[in-house]
Design a protein around this motif. Structure first.
Motif, PDB file in Angstrom:
ATOM      1  N   ALA A  32      -3.646  38.241   7.056  1.00 45.24           N
ATOM      2  CA  ALA A  32      -3.460  37.448   8.159  1.00 45.24           C
ATOM      3  C   ALA A  32      -2.156  36.416   7.947  1.00 45.24           C
ATOM      4  CB  ALA A  32      -4.586  36.758   8.551  1.00 45.24           C
ATOM      5  N   LEU A  33      -1.989  36.039   6.812  1.00 49.74           N
ATOM      6  CA  LEU A  33      -0.712  34.961   6.488  1.00 49.74           C
ATOM      7  C   LEU A  33       0.350  35.758   6.059  1.00 49.74           C
ATOM      8  CD1 LEU A  33      -2.807  32.390   4.053  1.00 49.74           C
ATOM      9  CD2 LEU A  33      -1.932  31.991   6.371  1.00 49.74           C
ATOM     10  N   LYS A  34       0.299  37.039   5.566  1.00 49.54           N
ATOM     11  CA  LYS A  34       1.495  37.858   5.652  1.00 49.54           C
ATOM     12  C   LYS A  34       2.095  38.056   6.904  1.00 49.54           C
ATOM     13  CE  LYS A  34       1.088  40.156   1.767  1.00 49.54           C
ATOM     14  NZ  LYS A  34       0.150  41.256   1.145  1.00 49.54           N
ATOM     15  N   VAL A  35       1.218  38.400   7.777  1.00 45.67           N
ATOM     16  CA  VAL A  35       1.625  38.648   9.347  1.00 45.67           C
ATOM     17  C   VAL A  35       2.249  37.496  10.131  1.00 45.67           C
ATOM     18  CG1 VAL A  35       1.095  39.613  11.680  1.00 45.67           C
ATOM     19  CG2 VAL A  35      -0.175  40.363   9.384  1.00 45.67           C
ATOM     20  N   LEU A  36       1.367  36.341   9.901  1.00 41.32           N
ATOM     21  CA  LEU A  36       1.670  35.181  10.461  1.00 41.32           C
ATOM     22  C   LEU A  36       1.857  34.020   9.437  1.00 41.32           C
ATOM     23  CD1 LEU A  36       0.007  35.107  13.715  1.00 41.32           C
ATOM     24  CD2 LEU A  36       2.412  35.199  13.534  1.00 41.32           C
ATOM     25  N   PRO A  37       2.885  33.546   8.767  1.00 36.16           N
ATOM     26  CA  PRO A  37       2.676  32.847   7.665  1.00 36.16           C
ATOM     27  C   PRO A  37       2.547  31.276   8.310  1.00 36.16           C
ATOM     28  CG  PRO A  37       4.738  34.101   7.541  1.00 36.16           C
ATOM     29  CD  PRO A  37       4.181  34.418   8.676  1.00 36.16           C
ATOM     30  N   PRO A  38       2.030  30.530   7.600  1.00 37.60           N
ATOM     31  CA  PRO A  38       1.678  29.066   7.962  1.00 37.60           C
ATOM     32  C   PRO A  38       3.045  28.324   8.674  1.00 37.60           C
ATOM     33  CG  PRO A  38       0.944  29.283   5.696  1.00 37.60           C
ATOM     34  CD  PRO A  38       1.544  30.725   6.021  1.00 37.60           C
ATOM     35  N   ARG A  39       3.957  28.620   7.806  1.00 41.72           N
ATOM     36  CA  ARG A  39       5.319  27.868   8.749  1.00 41.72           C
ATOM     37  C   ARG A  39       5.349  28.444   9.905  1.00 41.72           C
ATOM     38  NH1 ARG A  39       8.270  25.059   4.923  1.00 41.72           N
ATOM     39  NH2 ARG A  39       7.629  25.803   2.973  1.00 41.72           N
ATOM     40  N   VAL A  40       5.308  29.672  10.186  1.00 40.18           N
ATOM     41  CA  VAL A  40       5.311  30.359  11.657  1.00 40.18           C
ATOM     42  C   VAL A  40       4.413  29.650  12.663  1.00 40.18           C
ATOM     43  CG1 VAL A  40       5.249  32.203  12.932  1.00 40.18           C
ATOM     44  CG2 VAL A  40       6.548  32.317  10.661  1.00 40.18           C
ATOM     45  N   LEU A  41       3.064  29.438  12.242  1.00 40.62           N
ATOM     46  CA  LEU A  41       2.133  29.137  12.938  1.00 40.62           C
ATOM     47  C   LEU A  41       2.571  27.580  13.164  1.00 40.62           C
ATOM     48  CD1 LEU A  41      -1.286  30.223  11.065  1.00 40.62           C
ATOM     49  CD2 LEU A  41      -0.054  31.010  13.377  1.00 40.62           C
ATOM     50  N   VAL A  42       2.872  26.583  12.300  1.00 40.81           N
ATOM     51  CA  VAL A  42       3.183  25.323  12.630  1.00 40.81           C
ATOM     52  C   VAL A  42       4.318  25.024  13.585  1.00 40.81           C
ATOM     53  CG1 VAL A  42       3.858  23.091  11.562  1.00 40.81           C
ATOM     54  CG2 VAL A  42       2.175  24.440  10.433  1.00 40.81           C
ATOM     55  N   GLY A  43       5.202  26.192  13.227  1.00 41.96           N
ATOM     56  CA  GLY A  43       6.506  26.213  14.181  1.00 41.96           C
ATOM     57  C   GLY A  43       6.003  26.384  15.774  1.00 41.96           C
ATOM     58  N   LEU A  44       5.056  27.470  15.817  1.00 42.75           N
ATOM     59  CA  LEU A  44       4.647  27.790  17.272  1.00 42.75           C
ATOM     60  C   LEU A  44       4.010  26.311  17.547  1.00 42.75           C
ATOM     61  CD1 LEU A  44       2.550  31.222  17.038  1.00 42.75           C
ATOM     62  CD2 LEU A  44       4.735  30.570  18.131  1.00 42.75           C
ATOM     63  N   ALA A  45       3.184  25.838  17.035  1.00 43.51           N
ATOM     64  CA  ALA A  45       2.266  24.550  17.563  1.00 43.51           C
ATOM     65  C   ALA A  45       3.508  23.535  18.084  1.00 43.51           C
ATOM     66  CB  ALA A  45       1.578  24.286  16.769  1.00 43.51           C
ATOM     67  N   ILE A  46       4.308  23.358  17.198  1.00 42.44           N
ATOM     68  CA  ILE A  46       5.347  22.312  17.541  1.00 42.44           C
ATOM     69  C   ILE A  46       6.409  22.766  18.622  1.00 42.44           C
ATOM     70  CG2 ILE A  46       7.362  21.072  16.657  1.00 42.44           C
ATOM     71  CD1 ILE A  46       5.596  20.858  13.825  1.00 42.44           C
ATOM     72  N   GLY A  47       6.588  24.269  18.329  1.00 45.95           N
ATOM     73  CA  GLY A  47       7.624  24.745  19.555  1.00 45.95           C
ATOM     74  C   GLY A  47       7.069  24.789  20.675  1.00 45.95           C
ATOM     75  N   GLY A  48       5.714  24.943  20.918  1.00 42.98           N
ATOM     76  CA  GLY A  48       5.066  24.926  22.188  1.00 42.98           C
ATOM     77  C   GLY A  48       5.061  23.713  22.793  1.00 42.98           C
ATOM     78  N   ALA A  49       4.819  22.604  22.025  1.00 43.44           N
ATOM     79  CA  ALA A  49       4.793  21.219  22.642  1.00 43.44           C
ATOM     80  C   ALA A  49       6.199  20.748  22.844  1.00 43.44           C
ATOM     81  CB  ALA A  49       3.860  20.361  21.578  1.00 43.44           C
ATOM     82  N   LEU A  50       6.964  21.138  22.178  1.00 42.06           N
ATOM     83  CA  LEU A  50       8.533  20.654  22.535  1.00 42.06           C
ATOM     84  C   LEU A  50       8.993  21.405  23.464  1.00 42.06           C
ATOM     85  CD1 LEU A  50      10.555  20.579  19.334  1.00 42.06           C
ATOM     86  CD2 LEU A  50      10.190  18.731  20.760  1.00 42.06           C
ATOM     87  N   LEU A  51       8.641  22.834  23.918  1.00 40.10           N
ATOM     88  CA  LEU A  51       9.142  23.453  25.108  1.00 40.10           C
ATOM     89  C   LEU A  51       8.501  22.852  26.543  1.00 40.10           C
ATOM     90  CD1 LEU A  51      10.169  25.826  26.678  1.00 40.10           C
ATOM     91  CD2 LEU A  51       8.043  26.910  26.096  1.00 40.10           C
ATOM     92  N   TYR A  52       7.366  22.193  26.334  1.00 40.54           N
ATOM     93  CA  TYR A  52       6.668  21.328  27.358  1.00 40.54           C
ATOM     94  C   TYR A  52       7.613  20.204  27.720  1.00 40.54           C
ATOM     95  CZ  TYR A  52       2.758  20.059  30.433  1.00 40.54           C
ATOM     96  OH  TYR A  52       1.744  19.775  31.435  1.00 40.54           O
ATOM     97  N   LEU A  53       7.780  19.574  26.614  1.00 37.08           N
ATOM     98  CA  LEU A  53       8.549  18.192  26.790  1.00 37.08           C
ATOM     99  C   LEU A  53       9.898  18.418  27.255  1.00 37.08           C
ATOM    100  CD1 LEU A  53       7.921  15.389  25.939  1.00 37.08           C
ATOM    101  CD2 LEU A  53       9.280  15.680  23.992  1.00 37.08           C
ATOM    102  N   LEU A  54      10.675  19.528  26.846  1.00 39.84           N
ATOM    103  CA  LEU A  54      11.976  19.637  27.079  1.00 39.84           C
ATOM    104  C   LEU A  54      11.912  20.199  28.464  1.00 39.84           C
ATOM    105  CD1 LEU A  54      13.447  21.533  23.994  1.00 39.84           C
ATOM    106  CD2 LEU A  54      14.081  19.267  24.854  1.00 39.84           C
ATOM    107  N   VAL A  55      11.215  21.037  29.152  1.00 41.59           N
ATOM    108  CA  VAL A  55      10.913  21.221  30.534  1.00 41.59           C
ATOM    109  C   VAL A  55      11.271  20.221  31.495  1.00 41.59           C
ATOM    110  CG1 VAL A  55       9.698  22.280  32.414  1.00 41.59           C
ATOM    111  CG2 VAL A  55       9.747  23.427  30.144  1.00 41.59           C
TER     112      VAL A  55
END
Lengths: 112, 328, 119
Positions: free
Chosen positions: B249-272
């Protein structure tokens, strides 16, 4: 025609509810783990089959019927898998079938 | 008829809650809390809250149970035998008295379902009236969540993100770096040897993720939205991790990508929200995003729901992997 | 039948107090967290019960011209987000429990306090 469908769907709904009830009583009253599992597997195979089939007859030809049948397919795949996983885990963990009295009376069992 | 049904389900809730408190084995307490969540979802559904029921079923019965089991792998699973204590008896008397006081006070409350209750006389009729005009999407819950009360939702997303960061900090102690490593675990704890669950699970995962995407993008028209979709997709990927092992599972979605998703999603909301300000509107006032204010609102809601979905998926999966990495 | 309209409040009170009891009287930290989540669920149930309107349906307006009764969307929105926040706080609590277990080798509250006093 509508009355026949209605009667059929109600019969299926009541029958499904009955099987779920029997499964529940069995899970409470059966003596050991494996027979209990056997009883409770009724509640996720035959019970939903009849209940969801009855619901599909009630809703007629519509998108709801497709959704109900999709749920039924999902349950038919996952229910037996969950039961298998449970039984397999129990047998790997070394759980023996039968009650203590039964095992005591069985000549093949080593006496404690 | 529905009254009998709801009384039955409500009573079952109380019975299950008592069973959770009484059981000494923590595994059975966790399983009972999963049942409790499913019952709660049924109650929500009967009370007309389809969106909330979907969220409770995905989060309470799915993700929460997995997290509790992950924590139990790191802690003792039996509660220590309890002695009869005087303190417990005193607590029991106290809570019973408070319960009686609440029940007594309930007689002054409006009956459940009373259309003249104060709660239905305030802003709710306005939301129900204005949603078709101002935003023109069928699901009023999504409209209120995304647009009318967008500030609240923004805050909640950041609370979720903060909790995720807190878990990562707490569980990364004693090893370098904040994120779990991608090294091969010593004991591969997958279900590969269990043929039937393994095969069936692999067949189901694509459908779970597909259903998650449906819930995400159909949220404007039916029950659904970013929170539910995030929880469902996270549950699907957690199932993958359980079947194929943590490493896969970590090979498919590495921890960095997951943290990126979390922060990116929150930022997307803010940037809108910021984009709305730059285009001359108020913060999170999506009307300015397109020439037609109604279209602007719809674009804004789709974007922020996407942000919520990404943030929730990323956070829940990061939390799950943090617990799993601690086990090794 | 009028009295049945209060049943949700009683269940709310009962769940609230069962969760509170677990939080105070149980020494096991995981049990305390489970009690906290029951407490939380009680509050969710109260809000969603308040949102119900007799004869209403879920607030999804498929046909704006039809005169339908809808339940109140606002409490539902508040609880929808609260559920996801609830799981995040539970996860944070569990992480703290795991660290406590690593530091003290127990998750029973009174034993932790005894160990603290000894050192």
């Amino acid at each position: 025609m509508a009355i026949v469908l209605d009667a059929l769907s109600w019969a299926m709904l009541v029958g499904g509810a009955l099987f779920v009830l029997i499964g529940g009583i069995g899970a409470l009253r059966m003596p050991d783990f494996f027979t209990r599992m056997h009883a409770s597997s009724l509640t996720d195979s035959l019970g939903p089959m009849l209940v969801l089939g009855g619901l599909a007859l009630q809703s007629g030809w519509s998108l709801e019927t497709v959704k109900v049948l999709a749920i039924l397919l999902f349950l038919l795949i996952t229910g037996p898998t969950a039961t298998y996983a449970l039984g397999h885990a129990a047998s790997v963990a070394g759980l023996k079938g039968g009650t203590r009295e039964y095992r005591a009376s069985d000549p093949r069992e080593p006496r404690a | 008829m529905i009254v009998v049904f709801s009384l039955f389900l409500l009573s079952l809730l109380v019975v299950t809650a008592i069973a959770i408190v009484r059981s000494e084995n923590l595994f059975s307490a966790v399983m009972l809390s999963g049942i409790f969540s499913l019952l709660m979802a049924l109650n929500f559904f009967i009370l007309d809250a389809a969106d909330v029921a979907l969220t409770e079923a995905a989060v309470g019965a799915g993700v929460s149970t997995v997290l509790l089991l992950g924590a139990l792998a790191l802690t003792p699973t039996e509660e220590r035998r309890r002695k009869r204590e005087r303190k417990v008896a005193a607590t029991l008397v106290t809570v019973t008295m408070i319960f009686l006081a609440i029940s007594y006070a309930s007689f002054d409350q409006p009956r459940i379902g009373d259309p003249d209750a104060p709660v239905h006389r305030h802003v709710a009729p306005w939301y129900l009236e204005q949603t078709p005009e101002l935003i023109d999407i069928p699901n009023v819950v999504t409209a209120v969540l995304g647009s009318f009360r967008g500030y609240d939702t923004l805050g909640e997303v950041y609370v979720v993100l903060t909790a995720g960061i807190g878990v990562l900090f707490l569980l990364s102690a004693g090893r370098p770096g904040l994120l779990p490593h991608r090294r091969e675990p010593r004991i591969e704890s997958s279900l590969k040897s269990h043929l039937i669950p393994h095969v069936v699970g692999r067949v189901l995962i694509p459908f779970i993720v597909l259903f998650g995407l449906y819930v995400q993008f159909h949220g404007e028209y039916g029950p659904g939205g970013g929170f539910q979709a995030g929880a469902i997709i996270a549950a699907g990927i957690i199932l993958f991790a359980l079947l194929e092992g943590e490493g896969a599972a970590l090979k498919v979605l590495p921890p960095r990508v997951l943290v990126g998703l979390a922060i990116g999603g929150a930022l997307l909301y803010l940037l809108v929200g910021v984009a709305c300000m730059l285009l001359g509107g108020n913060f999170l006032d999506y009307s300015v995003l397109a020439a037609d204010p109604v279209t602007g609102q719809q674009i804004g809601i789709i974007l922020i729901e996407l942000g919520v979905g990404l943030a929730v998926t990323g956070t829940l999966l990061s939390i799950f992997h943090a617990f799993a990495a601690r086990e090794q | 039948m009028e009295i049945l309209g209060l049943y949700n409040y009683w269940v709310f009170g009962a769940l609230l107090m069962i969760g509170f009891f677990a939080l105070i009287a149980r020494q096991n930290l995981v049990k305390k967290l489970l009690g906290l989540s029951i407490f939380q669920s009680a509050v969710f149930l109260l809000y969603i019960s308040l949102a119900k309107v007799e004869g209403g349906t879920a607030p999804i307006i498929l046909d704006p011209t039809a005169a339908e009764i809808f339940s109140n969307p606002l409490p539902q929105v508040l609880i929808l987000t609260a559920i996801v926040v609830g799981i995040s706080t539970t996860a944070l609590g569990l992480a703290i429990v795991v660290r406590i277990r690593e530091a003290y080798d127990t998750i029973e509250d009174d034993e932790i306090r005894r160990l603290d006093r000894r050192s």
